[in-house]
Design a protein around this motif. Structure first.
Motif, PDB file in Angstrom:
ATOM      1  N   PHE A 141      -5.378   2.388   2.938  1.00 23.23           N
ATOM      2  CA  PHE A 141      -5.280   2.729   1.921  1.00 23.23           C
ATOM      3  C   PHE A 141      -5.405   3.701   1.095  1.00 23.23           C
ATOM      4  O   PHE A 141      -4.732   4.910  -0.077  1.00 23.23           O
ATOM      5  CB  PHE A 141      -5.731   1.867   0.644  1.00 23.23           C
ATOM      6  N   PHE A 142      -6.951   4.065   1.175  1.00 25.96           N
ATOM      7  CA  PHE A 142      -7.573   5.482   0.943  1.00 25.96           C
ATOM      8  C   PHE A 142      -7.487   7.061   1.576  1.00 25.96           C
ATOM      9  O   PHE A 142      -7.782   7.819   1.404  1.00 25.96           O
ATOM     10  CB  PHE A 142      -9.286   5.330   0.991  1.00 25.96           C
ATOM     11  N   ASN A 143      -6.739   6.457   2.782  1.00 19.62           N
ATOM     12  CA  ASN A 143      -6.107   7.544   3.253  1.00 19.62           C
ATOM     13  C   ASN A 143      -5.673   8.922   2.781  1.00 19.62           C
ATOM     14  O   ASN A 143      -4.070   8.954   3.326  1.00 19.62           O
ATOM     15  CB  ASN A 143      -6.622   7.420   4.556  1.00 19.62           C
ATOM     16  N   GLN A 144      -5.074   9.023   1.289  1.00 18.87           N
ATOM     17  CA  GLN A 144      -4.061   9.493   0.877  1.00 18.87           C
ATOM     18  C   GLN A 144      -4.867  10.791   0.058  1.00 18.87           C
ATOM     19  O   GLN A 144      -6.077  10.507  -0.447  1.00 18.87           O
ATOM     20  CB  GLN A 144      -3.531   8.370  -0.009  1.00 18.87           C
ATOM     21  N   ASN A 145      -3.826  10.844  -0.902  1.00 14.07           N
ATOM     22  CA  ASN A 145      -4.397  11.713  -2.199  1.00 14.07           C
ATOM     23  C   ASN A 145      -5.014  11.005  -3.268  1.00 14.07           C
ATOM     24  O   ASN A 145      -3.982  10.538  -4.272  1.00 14.07           O
ATOM     25  CB  ASN A 145      -2.885  12.929  -2.243  1.00 14.07           C
ATOM     26  N   ALA A 180       0.707  -1.087  -0.331  1.00 16.50           N
ATOM     27  CA  ALA A 180       0.142  -0.239   0.251  1.00 16.50           C
ATOM     28  C   ALA A 180       1.146   0.957   0.165  1.00 16.50           C
ATOM     29  O   ALA A 180       1.812   1.111   0.614  1.00 16.50           O
ATOM     30  CB  ALA A 180      -1.333  -0.002   1.060  1.00 16.50           C
ATOM     31  N   PRO A 181       0.485   2.551  -1.054  1.00 18.52           N
ATOM     32  CA  PRO A 181       1.773   3.438  -0.718  1.00 18.52           C
ATOM     33  C   PRO A 181       1.545   4.086   0.505  1.00 18.52           C
ATOM     34  O   PRO A 181       2.283   5.289   0.877  1.00 18.52           O
ATOM     35  CB  PRO A 181       0.493   4.269  -1.808  1.00 18.52           C
ATOM     36  N   THR A 182       0.029   4.024   1.282  1.00 16.53           N
ATOM     37  CA  THR A 182       0.476   4.825   2.828  1.00 16.53           C
ATOM     38  C   THR A 182       1.658   3.384   3.610  1.00 16.53           C
ATOM     39  O   THR A 182       1.543   4.744   4.728  1.00 16.53           O
ATOM     40  CB  THR A 182      -1.226   4.908   2.949  1.00 16.53           C
ATOM     41  N   SER A 183       1.267   2.571   3.633  1.00 18.89           N
ATOM     42  CA  SER A 183       2.495   2.667   5.317  1.00 18.89           C
ATOM     43  C   SER A 183       3.992   2.597   4.480  1.00 18.89           C
ATOM     44  O   SER A 183       4.500   3.154   3.808  1.00 18.89           O
ATOM     45  CB  SER A 183       2.725   0.971   4.093  1.00 18.89           C
ATOM     46  N   LYS A 184       3.994   2.574   6.114  1.00 23.88           N
ATOM     47  CA  LYS A 184       5.487   2.567   5.828  1.00 23.88           C
ATOM     48  C   LYS A 184       6.643   2.363   5.696  1.00 23.88           C
ATOM     49  O   LYS A 184       6.463   1.265   6.611  1.00 23.88           O
ATOM     50  CB  LYS A 184       5.889   4.213   7.135  1.00 23.88           C
ATOM     51  N   PHE A 193     -11.768 -10.609  10.809  1.00 21.83           N
ATOM     52  CA  PHE A 193     -10.861 -10.361  12.295  1.00 21.83           C
ATOM     53  C   PHE A 193      -9.382 -10.206  11.422  1.00 21.83           C
ATOM     54  O   PHE A 193      -8.739  -9.189  12.629  1.00 21.83           O
ATOM     55  CB  PHE A 193     -11.247 -11.917  12.221  1.00 21.83           C
ATOM     56  N   ALA A 194      -8.917 -10.710  10.041  1.00 14.99           N
ATOM     57  CA  ALA A 194      -7.243  -9.445  10.285  1.00 14.99           C
ATOM     58  C   ALA A 194      -7.569  -8.177   9.682  1.00 14.99           C
ATOM     59  O   ALA A 194      -6.236  -7.748   9.358  1.00 14.99           O
ATOM     60  CB  ALA A 194      -6.727 -10.739   9.121  1.00 14.99           C
ATOM     61  N   ASN A 195      -8.309  -7.694  10.084  1.00 16.33           N
ATOM     62  CA  ASN A 195      -8.330  -5.839  10.181  1.00 16.33           C
ATOM     63  C   ASN A 195      -8.208  -5.673   9.176  1.00 16.33           C
ATOM     64  O   ASN A 195      -7.789  -4.601   8.194  1.00 16.33           O
ATOM     65  CB  ASN A 195      -6.779  -4.951  11.370  1.00 16.33           C
ATOM     66  N   CYS A 196      -9.157  -6.006   7.780  1.00 18.31           N
ATOM     67  CA  CYS A 196      -9.679  -5.772   6.021  1.00 18.31           C
ATOM     68  C   CYS A 196      -9.734  -4.266   6.348  1.00 18.31           C
ATOM     69  O   CYS A 196      -9.832  -3.686   5.374  1.00 18.31           O
ATOM     70  CB  CYS A 196     -10.284  -7.034   5.899  1.00 18.31           C
ATOM     71  N   ILE A 197     -10.922  -4.285   6.868  1.00 16.44           N
ATOM     72  CA  ILE A 197     -11.663  -3.457   7.070  1.00 16.44           C
ATOM     73  C   ILE A 197     -11.274  -1.380   7.190  1.00 16.44           C
ATOM     74  O   ILE A 197     -10.315  -0.855   6.133  1.00 16.44           O
ATOM     75  CB  ILE A 197     -12.647  -3.098   7.687  1.00 16.44           C
ATOM     76  N   PRO A 198     -10.193  -1.446   8.374  1.00 12.87           N
ATOM     77  CA  PRO A 198      -9.008  -0.562   8.777  1.00 12.87           C
ATOM     78  C   PRO A 198      -8.523  -0.662   7.993  1.00 12.87           C
ATOM     79  O   PRO A 198      -7.315   0.686   7.181  1.00 12.87           O
ATOM     80  CB  PRO A 198      -8.402  -1.197   9.714  1.00 12.87           C
ATOM     81  N   LEU A 199      -7.591  -1.652   7.014  1.00  9.74           N
ATOM     82  CA  LEU A 199      -6.892  -1.869   6.543  1.00  9.74           C
ATOM     83  C   LEU A 199      -6.844  -0.958   4.938  1.00  9.74           C
ATOM     84  O   LEU A 199      -6.593   0.092   4.186  1.00  9.74           O
ATOM     85  CB  LEU A 199      -6.295  -3.013   5.725  1.00  9.74           C
ATOM     86  N   ILE A 200      -7.834  -1.645   3.717  1.00  8.35           N
ATOM     87  CA  ILE A 200      -8.472  -0.197   3.532  1.00  8.35           C
ATOM     88  C   ILE A 200      -9.084   1.048   3.688  1.00  8.35           C
ATOM     89  O   ILE A 200      -8.259   2.129   2.387  1.00  8.35           O
ATOM     90  CB  ILE A 200      -9.932  -1.485   2.687  1.00  8.35           C
ATOM     91  N   LEU A 201      -9.804   1.445   4.185  1.00  7.74           N
ATOM     92  CA  LEU A 201      -9.523   2.224   4.670  1.00  7.74           C
ATOM     93  C   LEU A 201      -8.289   3.366   5.087  1.00  7.74           C
ATOM     94  O   LEU A 201      -8.347   4.841   5.067  1.00  7.74           O
ATOM     95  CB  LEU A 201     -10.712   2.989   5.912  1.00  7.74           C
TER      96      LEU A 201
END
Length: 822
Positions: free
Chosen positions: A600-604, A516-520, A590-598
Motif C-alpha cells: 500500500f505504501f509502495n506508491q507516491n 488499495a490504490p496499488t492493486s491491479k 499469517f494472512a500476509n498483512c505485513i507485505p500488504l501494508i508495505l
C-alpha cells in the motif's frame, strides 16, 4: 485451516513499478527536478488525528455520488404518505406527540408482507433520519432535525424492526442466487439493503456523537443504545457479529450484491460506539493500571503526539545532484566549517561513500540512483551554481543545536534489567543468579548506579501482568481456582468472534487489497464496486469523470473504514487481554498483512494524501439544501481547495500503527520488514510533513536499523537523528549499533509456534466448555456420594422395578475381580 489457505494474494516483488519504464538522461533530470521542487515545497499539514472526521464529512461519505437521485425519491415517498396524516402541516410544525404517532404508523407499515410497500416505508423513515431536508434552509437545520428525528426513531423502537428486516435480507437466498448469476452487478441489486443500512448508520453515528446541547433524555438513550449494541441481544450475539457475517458472506462470493462500503462503515462505527475511541482507551488504560496497583503512565501519549512538530523530509534526488555539483566545483578549495546538521546532510548525500551493492539494492533513493552518465549540457547551467561563500566562524556553542527535551520518558522492561545484571555478573563475578534483580554483591560501583537508573525508569505494562497471571493459572489450576472474567463489551465481542476469527480477518484483508490504490484489476479479485456503479454506464466524458472520482472515493472510504476497524480491534483486545490481541495479530500476519501494508505504501504517498477525489457540491447535506450548479470537466478536475485529503492521511496513519502493533517486540516479524525491503518504502513516507505519521514511520525504521548494516546508517544520519529526537528511548537498547546480530538466529516458525501454543492454552482454559476432566476433583466419600440428590424423570418411578431387574439383578457381578491386582 492451513496457513497457506489463509493467504491474501500479494505481488512477489514489492519494488515492481508496473509497466512504466524508467526514463534516461535528460528526462531523469527533469523528473527529479519536479520531485525535488514538490518535496521542498511540501508544507506542514495542519491535520489533527482523531477517532473520526467531522460529523458532516462522516455522513457525506455514507452516500456514493451515483445515489444522489435517491434523495428526491425518499422525499417523494415520505410526502406521499405524510400528506394523509398531517392534514396540510409540515413535519417541523407538528408537536412531539403527533410526530410519535406518525412514526408509530410507519412502524406498523414495516410489518406488511408486500416487499415494495415495505421499501417505500423504509425510504420514508430514511428521509426522516436524513433531517427532512426539503423543509430546511441551511445545512445546520438539516443536522438539527436529523438529530431530533434519530432520537425519536430510536425511542419508538425503529432500530429493532430494521434489524429484523436486515436479517431477512441477508438470508434472502433468491436475491443472492440471482446476483451470483448476473454478469454485472449494479446499484439496483442492493436497493433494500442500502436503505436499511443507511438508516442504521445514521442512527448509530448520530447517537454516538455527543454535543453540548444534548437533552438529558438523549444522554440516557445514548447509554441504553450503546449497551444494546454491545450486548448479545440480537440472536444471542452482538450486532457487530451480524455485520462480520455479511463481510465473510460477501468475500466468499455468496452474496456479491451486498453494499460493502456501507456495511464496513456501520461495522466500524458500531465497534467505535460500543467499545470506545482512542481517548476512552487511554482512560481505560489508566483505570486498568490503578486496578493492578501499577504506577501511573509517565505521560499522556495522545497529548505528546499532538504537541509534536514535523521534521524536514530526507534529501531528495535533486538536492543530491546540486550537492554533488558543488562538491566537484569546490574540491580544489578547502572545505569550510559547517554546522552539524549540514554534516549529516553531507554524509547522507555523498555518493562516493555508498559503495555497498547490497545497500544500493535496498535503498535506491539514498545512492543517487537517477544519475546515469553525464547530464545534458543544455541543462548544465541550471544545475551548476557557484559555491556559497564560507559562513563566518562562530563559537562552538552556536553550531550545535541541542533539543530542549525529548518528548517521551525513557522506559526499561524488567527483563532488560535482568539481562543487564546477568551480563555484568558473568563479566565481574563469573556466575549468574537467575531472575534476581536485587542482589548487587561483588559488582563495581558504576554497575550499582546503572541499576539504580534502570530501576527509576522501569515500566511494567498491563500485558506483562496478564501474561504472568496466565502462567500462574496454567501451573496451579486447582489452588488458584476459576478466573473471574468480567463481561465487558470487548469480552463479549471476542467470545462471539473466536470461532470464525480467521475468516473475519482474511475477509477484511481481501477487501483492503481490492481497495488499495496499488492493486491491479484481476479477473478473480472481489468486485467492491457493486454499490457505486449505476445501472446505465456513462456515455459522456463528464459522466465518466464523475464516475471515476466516485469509484476512487469509494475505495478510499473502504480503506479508511477497514484500517480504523482493525486498529480499534487490536487496541481493545490488547487492553482486555494480551492473548486476545496476539491471536488477532497472528491471523493478520499469517494472512500476509505485513507485505500488504508495505505494498500500500509502495506508491507516491504524497499524491495519495493530496488526492482530490471528491465533488463538494454533491456531498450530503450540501446537495439537498443548495441549488445544484452545472458541473463541468474543469470544475471536476479542480476538486476542492483542501491542502490534503483527511481520510487518506487518517488511513495511512492507521495502517502504520497496525504495522507497529504487529512487529513490536517480535524479532521474526521485524525480520520480515527487512526481508520485504521496507526501509526505502518507509523513507519515502517521511516526505509527508505530519508529525504523527512521521513518528510511526520512524518507529518502524528504528526496530530494523541494526539489521540494515553500517553503510545504511552512515548514509541516513538525518533519519537516525530524527529517530533519536522523536521516538521513545529504551535505555539499554542498541538499536543504532547492532552488536552481535549474526549470533541471533531467525526462526520465524519456532517463535510463532510458541506464541500459538500459549494462545491455545489461554483459549482452552478460559473458553472451552468441554474442559479436560483430569483436574476435576473426585468425591471419594461413600456417604457423600450416596447422599447426593439425583434428579430423575417422572416416568422413572413407574419403571423402577424393571430397571432394577435389567440393570442390577440380571447382570452377573464377579466379586473375585475386586481382589485381583489390576
Amino acid at each position: 485451516m492451513q496457513a497457506e489457505d489463509m493467504e491474501v494474494p500479494i505481488i512477489n516483488n514489492l519494488n515492481d513499478n508496473g509497466d512504466r519504464q524508467r526514463p534516461k538522461g535528460k528526462d531523469v533530470f527533469k523528473d527529479q527536478q519536479k520531485e525535488s521542487e514538490s518535496s521542498m515545497e511540501s508544507p506542514n499539514l495542519e491535520f489533527e488525528y482523531g477517532d473520526t472526521d467531522t460529523l458532516t464529512a462522516e455522513l457525506s461519505e455514507l452516500y456514493s455520488y451515483t445515489e444522489e437521485p435517491e434523495f428526491a425519491l425518499n422525499r417523494d415517498y415520505f410526502e406521499e404518505d405524510f400528506r394523509s396524516h398531517a392534514r396540510g402541516k409540515r413535519w417541523i410544525e407538528l408537536t412531539v406527540d403527533e410526530q410519535r404517532a406518525y412514526v408509530m404508523s410507519l412502524l406498523d407499515a414495516l410489518e406488511v408482507t408486500d416487499r415494495d410497500k415495505r421499501l417505500k416505508v423504509a425510504r420514508a423513515i430514511l428521509y426522516l433520519a436524513q433531517g427532512v431536508f426539503d423543509e430546511c434552509d441551511t445545512e445546520v437545520d438539516v443536522l438539527h432535525w436529523s438529530r431530533h428525528n434519530v432520537f425519536l426513531l430510536y425511542d419508538m423502537g425503529i432500530f429493532t424492526a430494521l434489524l429484523e428486516l436486515l436479517s431477512m435480507e441477508i438470508d434472502n437466498n433468491q436475491a443472492c442466487s440471482s446476483a451470483v448469476r448476473k454478469p454485472a452487478i449494479s446499484l439496483a441489486d442492493s436497493t433494500e439493503l442500502r436503505v436499511l443500512l443507511s438508516i442504521m448508520y445514521l442512527m448509530v453515528e448520530t447517537v454516538r456523537v455527543q454535543t453540548e446541547d444534548d437533552r438529558p433524555e438523549w444522554r440516557v438513550a445514548r447509554e441504553a443504545f450503546k449497551n444494546e449494541l454491545g450486548s448479545p441481544l440480537y440472536n444471542g450475539e452482538p450486532f457487530a457479529l451480524l455485520l462480520f457475517t455479511m463481510v465473510t458472506k460477501f468475500c466468499s462470493m455468496n452474496a456479491p450484491h451486498f453494499p460493502m462500503k456501507k456495511v464496513l462503515l456501520l461495522l466500524w462505527k458500531t465497534i467505535l460506539f460500543t467499545l470506545g475511541g482512542f481517548e476512552e482507551l487511554q482512560e481505560m488504560k489508566v483505570r486498568g493500571r490503578e486496578r493492578l496497583n501499577l504506577p501511573p503512565l509517565p505521560e499522556d501519549s495522545i497529548k505528546v503526539v499532538r504537541a509534536m512538530r514535523a521534521a524536514s523530509p530526507p534529501a531528495s534526488a535533486m538536492e543530491l545532484i546540486e550537492q554533488q555539483q558543488q562538491q566537484k566545483r569546490g574540491r580544489r578549495s578547502r572545505r569550510p566549517l559547517v554546522k552539524q546538521d549540514s554534516l549529516d546532510t553531507y554524509n547522507e548525500r555523498d555518493p562516493f561513500k555508498n559503495d555497498d551493492a547490497r545497500d544500493e539494492e535496498e535503498d535506491p533513493e539514498d545512492t543517487d540512483s537517477g544519475i546515469e552518465g553525464e547530464v545534458d549540457p543544455l541543462d548544465r547551467d541550471v544545475i551548476i551554481q557557484p559555491p556559497p561563500p564560507p559562513p563566518p566562524l562562530r563559537p562552538p556553542t552556536e553550531r550545535v543545536n541541542f533539543p530542549k527535551g525529548l518528548p517521551w520518558a525513557p522506559k526499561v522492561r524488567e527483563k532488560d534489567i535482568e539481562h543487564f545484571l546477568e551480563t555484568s555478573r558473568n563479566k565481574f563475578i563469573g556466575f549468574t543468579l537467575g531472575n534476581d534483580i536485587e542482589t548487587l554483591v561483588g559488582l563495581p560501583r558504576p554497575i550499582h548506579e546503572s541499576v539504580k537508573t534502570l530501576k527509576q525508569h522501569k515500566y511494567v505494562s498491563i500485558a506483562e501482568v496478564q501474561i504472568k497471571r496466565e502462567d500462574e493459572l496454567q501451573q496451579c489450576p486447582l489452588t488458584l481456582g476459576e478466573e473471574e472474567v468480567e463481561d465487558t463489551p470487548t469480552e463479549m465481542l471476542y467470545l462471539g468472534m473466536l470461532p470464525n476469527l480467521s475468516q473475519y480477518v482474511i475477509a477484511l484483508l481481501k477487501l483492503l487489497l481490492a481497495a488499495a490504490p496499488t492493486s491491479k484489476a484481476k479477473t478473480d479479485s472481489i468486485n467492491i464496486l457493486a454499490d457505486v456503479l449505476p445501472e446505465e454506464m456513462p456515455i459522456t466524458v463528464l459522466q465518466s469523470m464523475k464516475l471515476g472520482i466516485d469509484v476512487n472515493r469509494h475505495k478510499e472510504i473502504i480503506v479508511k473504514a477497514i484500517s480504523a476497524l482493525l486498529l480499534l480491534l487490536l487496541k481493545h483486545f490488547k487492553l482486555n487481554h494480551v492473548y486476545q490481541f496476539e491471536i488477532v495479530s497472528q491471523h493478520l500476519v499469517f494472512a500476509n498483512c505485513i507485505p500488504l501494508i508495505l505494498k500500500f505504501f509502495n506508491q507516491n504517498i504524497m499524491s495519495y494524501i493530496s488526492a482530490k477525489n471528491s465533488i463538494c457540491v454533491l456531498d450530503f447535506p450540501h446537495c439537498v439544501v443548495h441549488e445544484m450548479p452545472e458541473l463541468t470537466a474543469e470544475s471536476l478536475e479542480a476538486g476542492d481547495s483542501n491542502q490534503f485529503c483527511w481520510r487518506n492521511l487518517f488511513s495511512c496513519i492507521n495502517l502504520l500503527r497496525i504495522l507497529n502493533k504487529l512487529t513490536k517486540w517480535k524479532h521474526s516479524r521485524t525480520m520480515m520488514l527487512v526481508v520485504f525491503k521496507s526501509a526505502p518504502i518507509l523513507k519515502r513516507a517521511l516526505k509527508v510533513k505530519q508529525a504523527m505519521m512521521q513518528l510511526y514511520v520512524l518507529k518502524l525504521l528504528k526496530i530494523q536499523t541494526k539489521y540494515l548494516g553500517r553503510q545504511w546508517r552512515k548514509s541516513n544520519m538525518k533519519t537516525m537523528s530524527a529517530i533519536y529526537q522523536k521516538v521513545r528511548h529504551r535505555l539499554n537498547d542498541d538499536w543504532a549499533y547492532g552488536n552481535d546480530i549474526d549470533a541471533r538466529p531467525w526462526d520465524f516458525q519456532a517463535e510463532e509456534c510458541a506464541l500459538r501454543e500459549s494462545i491455545e492454552k489461554f483459549n482452552s482454559r478460559r473458553y472451552d466448555k468441554n474442559k479436560n476432566g483430569d483436574f476435576t476433583p473426585v468425591d471419594n466419600c461413600l456417604q457423600s456420594v450416596l447422599g447426593q440428590r439425583v434428579e430423575l424423570p417422572e416416568d422413572f418411578h413407574y419403571s423402577y422395578e424393571m430397571w432394577l431387574e435389567r440393570e442390577v439383578f440380571s447382570q452377573p457381578i464377579q466379586w473375585e475381580g475386586l481382589l485381583q491386582n489390576p
